[in-house]
Design an enzyme around this catalytic site. Structure first.
Site, PDB file in Angstrom:
ATOM      1  N   ALA A  74      63.147  13.028   1.612  1.00  0.00           N
ATOM      2  CA  ALA A  74      62.925  11.619   1.281  1.00  0.00           C
ATOM      3  C   ALA A  74      62.207  10.914   2.435  1.00  0.00           C
ATOM      4  O   ALA A  74      61.301  10.105   2.225  1.00  0.00           O
ATOM      5  CB  ALA A  74      64.249  10.941   0.994  1.00  0.00           C
ATOM      6  N   GLU A  75      62.613  11.273   3.666  1.00  0.00           N
ATOM      7  CA  GLU A  75      61.958  10.641   4.821  1.00  0.00           C
ATOM      8  C   GLU A  75      60.501  11.104   4.921  1.00  0.00           C
ATOM      9  O   GLU A  75      59.611  10.339   5.236  1.00  0.00           O
ATOM     10  CB  GLU A  75      62.723  10.990   6.105  1.00  0.00           C
ATOM     11  CG  GLU A  75      64.030  10.231   6.229  1.00  0.00           C
ATOM     12  CD  GLU A  75      64.949  10.817   7.288  1.00  0.00           C
ATOM     13  OE1 GLU A  75      65.246  12.027   7.222  1.00  0.00           O
ATOM     14  OE2 GLU A  75      65.351  10.076   8.164  1.00  0.00           O
ATOM     15  N   ASP A  77      58.656  12.102   2.403  1.00  0.00           N
ATOM     16  CA  ASP A  77      57.917  11.433   1.317  1.00  0.00           C
ATOM     17  C   ASP A  77      57.538  10.006   1.719  1.00  0.00           C
ATOM     18  O   ASP A  77      56.448   9.528   1.422  1.00  0.00           O
ATOM     19  CB  ASP A  77      58.765  11.369   0.033  1.00  0.00           C
ATOM     20  CG  ASP A  77      58.854  12.726  -0.652  1.00  0.00           C
ATOM     21  OD1 ASP A  77      58.100  13.635  -0.268  1.00  0.00           O
ATOM     22  OD2 ASP A  77      59.704  12.865  -1.565  1.00  0.00           O
ATOM     23  N   LYS A 156      62.962  20.554 -12.338  1.00  0.00           N
ATOM     24  CA  LYS A 156      62.308  20.975 -11.082  1.00  0.00           C
ATOM     25  C   LYS A 156      63.376  21.559 -10.155  1.00  0.00           C
ATOM     26  O   LYS A 156      64.116  20.831  -9.515  1.00  0.00           O
ATOM     27  CB  LYS A 156      61.622  19.773 -10.428  1.00  0.00           C
ATOM     28  CG  LYS A 156      60.793  20.133  -9.212  1.00  0.00           C
ATOM     29  CD  LYS A 156      60.005  18.917  -8.746  1.00  0.00           C
ATOM     30  CE  LYS A 156      59.104  19.239  -7.565  1.00  0.00           C
ATOM     31  NZ  LYS A 156      59.835  19.618  -6.371  1.00  0.00           N
ATOM     32  N   GLU A 216      59.802  29.874  -9.546  1.00  0.00           N
ATOM     33  CA  GLU A 216      60.664  29.462  -8.439  1.00  0.00           C
ATOM     34  C   GLU A 216      61.735  30.517  -8.185  1.00  0.00           C
ATOM     35  O   GLU A 216      62.429  30.941  -9.116  1.00  0.00           O
ATOM     36  CB  GLU A 216      61.330  28.127  -8.836  1.00  0.00           C
ATOM     37  CG  GLU A 216      61.851  27.316  -7.685  1.00  0.00           C
ATOM     38  CD  GLU A 216      60.770  26.491  -6.997  1.00  0.00           C
ATOM     39  OE1 GLU A 216      59.573  26.640  -7.330  1.00  0.00           O
ATOM     40  OE2 GLU A 216      61.122  25.708  -6.096  1.00  0.00           O
ATOM     41  N   LYS A 356      60.904  12.423  -9.491  1.00  0.00           N
ATOM     42  CA  LYS A 356      61.866  12.817  -8.460  1.00  0.00           C
ATOM     43  C   LYS A 356      63.181  12.053  -8.619  1.00  0.00           C
ATOM     44  O   LYS A 356      63.178  10.839  -8.776  1.00  0.00           O
ATOM     45  CB  LYS A 356      61.291  12.532  -7.056  1.00  0.00           C
ATOM     46  CG  LYS A 356      60.081  13.386  -6.685  1.00  0.00           C
ATOM     47  CD  LYS A 356      60.418  14.849  -6.430  1.00  0.00           C
ATOM     48  CE  LYS A 356      60.986  15.112  -5.070  1.00  0.00           C
ATOM     49  NZ  LYS A 356      60.026  15.188  -4.004  1.00  0.00           N
ATOM     50  N   CYS A 450      98.848  15.670  17.519  1.00  0.00           N
ATOM     51  CA  CYS A 450      98.553  14.776  16.397  1.00  0.00           C
ATOM     52  C   CYS A 450      98.088  13.416  16.920  1.00  0.00           C
ATOM     53  O   CYS A 450      98.749  12.826  17.769  1.00  0.00           O
ATOM     54  CB  CYS A 450      99.815  14.608  15.553  1.00  0.00           C
ATOM     55  SG  CYS A 450      99.675  13.284  14.341  1.00  0.00           S
ATOM     56  N   CYS A 468     100.079  18.399  11.290  1.00  0.00           N
ATOM     57  CA  CYS A 468     101.056  17.793  12.182  1.00  0.00           C
ATOM     58  C   CYS A 468     102.411  18.132  11.548  1.00  0.00           C
ATOM     59  O   CYS A 468     102.681  17.744  10.417  1.00  0.00           O
ATOM     60  CB  CYS A 468     100.852  16.274  12.235  1.00  0.00           C
ATOM     61  SG  CYS A 468     102.300  15.435  12.914  1.00  0.00           S
ATOM     62  N   CYS A 473     106.145  11.593  11.345  1.00  0.00           N
ATOM     63  CA  CYS A 473     104.864  11.090  11.857  1.00  0.00           C
ATOM     64  C   CYS A 473     104.500   9.818  11.073  1.00  0.00           C
ATOM     65  O   CYS A 473     104.400   9.843   9.835  1.00  0.00           O
ATOM     66  CB  CYS A 473     103.804  12.155  11.668  1.00  0.00           C
ATOM     67  SG  CYS A 473     102.129  11.577  11.935  1.00  0.00           S
TER      68      CYS A 473
HETATM   69  S1  IVH Z   1      54.374  23.272 -11.321  1.00  0.00           S
HETATM   70  C1  IVH Z   1      50.499  22.021 -10.278  1.00  0.00           C
HETATM   71  N1  IVH Z   1      56.761  23.498 -12.346  1.00  0.00           N
HETATM   72  O1  IVH Z   1      57.870  22.097  -7.135  1.00  0.00           O
HETATM   73  C2  IVH Z   1      51.745  22.653 -10.587  1.00  0.00           C
HETATM   74  N2  IVH Z   1      56.581  23.347  -9.987  1.00  0.00           N
HETATM   75  O2  IVH Z   1      55.242  20.562  -5.721  1.00  0.00           O
HETATM   76  C3  IVH Z   1      52.551  22.928  -9.410  1.00  0.00           C
HETATM   77  N3  IVH Z   1      58.711  23.481  -8.817  1.00  0.00           N
HETATM   78  O3  IVH Z   1      57.399  23.936  -4.662  1.00  0.00           O
HETATM   79  C4  IVH Z   1      53.836  23.495  -9.671  1.00  0.00           C
HETATM   80  N4  IVH Z   1      59.984  23.691 -10.588  1.00  0.00           N
HETATM   81  O4  IVH Z   1      57.669  25.522  -6.692  1.00  0.00           O
HETATM   82  C5  IVH Z   1      56.050  23.374 -11.212  1.00  0.00           C
HETATM   83  N5  IVH Z   1      58.794  23.731 -13.385  1.00  0.00           N
HETATM   84  C6  IVH Z   1      58.083  23.603 -12.282  1.00  0.00           C
HETATM   85  C7  IVH Z   1      58.697  23.592 -11.012  1.00  0.00           C
HETATM   86  C8  IVH Z   1      57.900  23.457  -9.882  1.00  0.00           C
HETATM   87  C9  IVH Z   1      59.966  23.620  -9.269  1.00  0.00           C
HETATM   88  C10 IVH Z   1      58.339  23.363  -7.398  1.00  0.00           C
HETATM   89  C11 IVH Z   1      57.228  24.254  -7.003  1.00  0.00           C
HETATM   90  C12 IVH Z   1      56.672  23.585  -5.784  1.00  0.00           C
HETATM   91  C13 IVH Z   1      56.927  22.144  -6.100  1.00  0.00           C
HETATM   92  C14 IVH Z   1      55.662  21.496  -6.594  1.00  0.00           C
END
Ligand code: IVH
Length: 737
Positions: A74-75, A77, A156, A216, A356, A450, A468, A473
């Protein structure tokens, strides 16, 4: 084709490539920026851009090459967003080497390099409905607003991207993404992943001449936790999260180590293909499934974008119940023709985006470790953190579980640490960021005495927790009192932690039975107690003497006995004395009670202090017998012969009420998921271990509505919603988050 380097050559290249990068930066890039700055940009902006780029490059290197990031996603991003915004406002400063223009850092040098024939792209992010609609609008604008578009949505999974090439149906190469252009050859390791086929078959009888399958590599949460337990037991490195577990396992030079790791694979796309014609993502996934690849069963295709949004939202709320870590949903335009038309900009395809989920991990500084004493005397190390936000919630405390947890992860005071907060579960410190150490961090050990009463602490053989042992206590008394008076237990109105502390510290009570000896005079000199308040409190205490037996059993706070199990015990023994006299064997013979819980109950009642307390409770007039007639066992109910386990909070009934209704329908309540469990009933914020175990054992999972449906004929009138305490909430920390 691919370019191979021996690992030895790679080592020297690594150092060389660093100085080359620096040289290139000072000789090529900086003059370029300086020249542009002269033309139109303020030095402050250029400075900020340069700093952001340097910072992002550092983090890229740590994340992609060293597998040892020092900030959270997140940081990262957020930094990337800042740079993108600055570059959008000052396009004259965009350089080809900017982190916005590439997807990662160069690969680690210890594996052979693999050139990807087609780059492995990165994804743009969407964080809310508005971002999703903006992405869809751009797609429509580019393809024409009348175009019919279908979308494929995919969870994802947070693992490691992999490109696996098959020649004539045989696995010939597996490569990591690396920087998107060059990855690492991890063929030997990927061959050990059981869900990756080594040879392809297709129902049609013919396989493609050559195909690159993308997907993945990941670890399930339960597998990851088990791996970490094993690693800790053998003194090996524990991993911060399943993603790091997968990455660390894959990047082993010795593939026999990888073979022992619980890695899995989901295919989600294709690279170059020869000998097969595929026209859409959806078709490609079906083809991959036919070829023998695991494809996520939760992938969907929608033509209505509102359904895409609904899917994203639904997954955000399902997230805590998944067996794997998912950090979002990937949305792809289905048609390959449309994908080609939309194209790629800045290494991100315009035909896909990632929705996300809010972050649930972040990094902060561990300021101090304090030890809280629980009601059973258990000592709970608690992290005091530099307050920071995770997914919009400020976190200042987190649990550290026990000393072994801290020592096995080498967590030190002053460390920068990763903190995880999933759902409403208490945040936990996951581990230190070793790379961020300055040398001033201090290791921590459990105090020898304790923190509340100074008694030397003890640790029972085979247990991770310290206790403890002093029954007097003050902190233990306050905590047991707090539990005793709570809603699910004896429910004494007007009593809470503050009053418990006041009475214990004022010397008015030394155990919960003393509550029943209080009278008007006891309050003399206690601040804030007028006659009316005293009367109300004494009335409340008196009324609690006649609570049903299961509430009394719950109130005792026996380790591993939550409200559901208390009900089972009350129904079985119908008297506190009979329960107290039960042997471990007697307890084990009860359906739903395993050896661990039986031992825990027997051990509790074997303590002379606890037996004295029971005698005292009887003397002061607390009802210790079940006064209601024993219900007849139901043999012809819809759940007769079935064992159900409940986890999480139900919406329309307490767990206690659910247990009662299940028993009325002939069912039995088990305390833990075993092979004998017939159903797991899952409410909100379920316990992960029960859920994971049920998944592993293929035990049907019911939500509340499905349970009510099963109860069917026995459904009684609507029951009020009352907050239930989590089962076995023994010594749970109460934290302000
Ligand atoms: S598509 C252009 N599909 O997310 C397409 N990626 O930034 C690029 N990821 O580390 C990837 N699940 O490994 C796609 N169903 C999915 C995904 C997926 C996880 C991961 C991918 C990469 C990141 C993409």
């Amino acid at each position: 084709m691919c370019c191979y380097n021996s690992p030895d050559n790679d080592k020297s290249l690594s150092t060389a490539s660093h100085s080359l990068t620096r040289l290139w930066y000072y000789s090529c890039l900086r003059p370029h920026i300086m020249e542009k700055r002269g033309r139109m940009t303020s030095p402050a902006i250029l400075d900020r851009i340069t700093k952001l780029r340097d910072e992002l490059r550092q983090h890229n290197y740590r994340y992609h090459v060293l597998d040892d990031p020092t900030i959270s996603d997140a940081e990262y991003d957020a930094l990337m967003r800042q740079l993108r915004e600055l570059e959008a406002a000052h396009p004259e400063l965009v350089t080809p080497d900017s982190p916005t223009q590439r997807v990662g850092a160069p690969p680690a040098e210890r594996f052979a390099k693999v050139q990807h024939p087609q780059p492995m792209l990165s994804l743009s992010n969407a964080f809310d409905r508005q971002d999703l609609l903006a992405w869809r609008d751009r797609v429509l604008r580019l393809l024409g607003s009348d175009t019919k578009i279908a979308y494929v949505v995919e969870p994802k999974i947070d693992g490691l991207a992999m490109a696996i090439t098959y020649d004539q149906g045989r696995l010939v190469q597996a490569a990591t993404r690396g920087d998107g252009y060059t990855g690492e050859d991890v063929t030997a390791n990927v061959r050990t992943v059981k869900s990756v086929p080594l040879v392809l078959h297709h129902p049609s009888g013919s396989v493609p001449r050559r195909i690159e399958v993308r997907g993945e590599i990941y670890m399930r949460i339960a597998d990851f936790e088990r791996l970490n337990e094993q690693q800790a037991a053998t003194g090996d490195k524990v991993f911060a999260n399943p993603r790091n577990g997968a990455a660390g396992s894959l990047r082993q030079l010795d593939s026999t180590i990888t073979a022992g790791r619980p890695l899995r694979f989901f295919a989600y796309g294709i690279g170059p293909v020869e000998g097969a014609t595929l026209n859409s993502q959806h078709q490609a996934l079906e083809y991959l499934r036919d070829l023998g690849f695991p494809v996520n069963p939760d992938i969907r295709r929608y033509e209505d974008f509102e359904e895409v949004i609904a899917y994203c939202e639904e997954w955000m709320s399902r997230r805590d119940r998944l067996v794997y870590e998912a950090d979002g949903v990937v949305i792809k335009v289905d048609g390959f023709g449309q994908q080609r038309e939309l194209g790629v900009v800045a290494r991100e395809p315009r035909w896909a985006t990632a929705f996300k989920f809010p972050a649930r991990e972040g990094t902060t500084t561990l300021l101090e470790i304090v030890v809280n004493v629980g009601r059973t005397g258990k000592l709970n190390p608690n992290a005091i953190l530099e307050p920071f936000t995770i997914g919009g919630v400020t976190v200042a405390n987190a649990t550290l579980h026990n000393e072994d947890y801290i020592v096995s992860r080498d967590i030190r005071i002053g460390d920068r640490v990763t903190v995880k907060r999933a759902g409403d579960v208490i945040p936990q410190v996951v581990g230190p960021i070793v790379g961020a150490r300055t040398g001033s961090e201090r290791p921590w050990h459990m105090p020898e005495t304790c923190p509340s009463c100074g008694t030397p602490v003890v640790r029972h053989p085979g247990e991770a927790d310290y206790y403890c042992p002093n029954r007097l206590c003050p902190e233990q008394i306050v905590r047991s009192m707090e539990h005793w008076v709570s809603q699910g237990a004896m429910d004494i109105v007007g009593m809470g932690e503050r009053q418990a502390r006041q009475f214990v510290e004022g010397g008015m009570i030394k155990d919960v039975a003393d509550l029943y000896l209080l009278n008007e005079e006891s309050f003399a000199g206690i601040e804030g107690y007028g006659p009316k308040r005293i009367k109300n409190l004494l009335d409340g205490i008196k009324a609690s003497k006649d609570r049903p037996l299961h509430r009394l059993i719950s109130a005792l706070g026996i380790p591993n006995v939550g409200s559901t199990l208390a009900l089972t015990l009350a129904r079985h023994f119908r008297s506190l004395s009979r329960l107290a006299d039960a042997s471990e064997e007697d307890l084990r013979a009860i359906d739903g009670i395993g050896p661990h819980v039986a031992q825990s109950i027997a051990r509790y009642f074997a303590e002379p202090d606890h037996r004295d307390l029971i005698d005292k409770l009887k003397r002061v007039g607390v009802q210790t017998e079940d006064t209601q007639p024993a219900p007849e066992p139901v043999t012809d109910g819809p759940l007769s012969g079935k064992t159900l386990v409940i986890t999480g909070t139900l919406g329309n009934m307490t767990r206690e009420q659910a247990a009662e209704r299940i028993q009325q329908a002939g069912g039995k309540i088990g305390s833990g998921v075993t092979k004998k469990t017939d159903y797991l009933v899952v409410g909100e914020e379920p316990g992960g271990s029960k859920y994971n175990k049920a998944q592993q054992l293929n035990i049907p999972i019911l939500n509340e509505a499905q349970l009510v449906e099963l109860l069917g004929a026995t459904a009684t009138e609507a029951v009020p919603v009352v907050a239930d305490e989590p089962e076995a909430a023994d010594d749970q920390l109460k934290l302000d988050i």
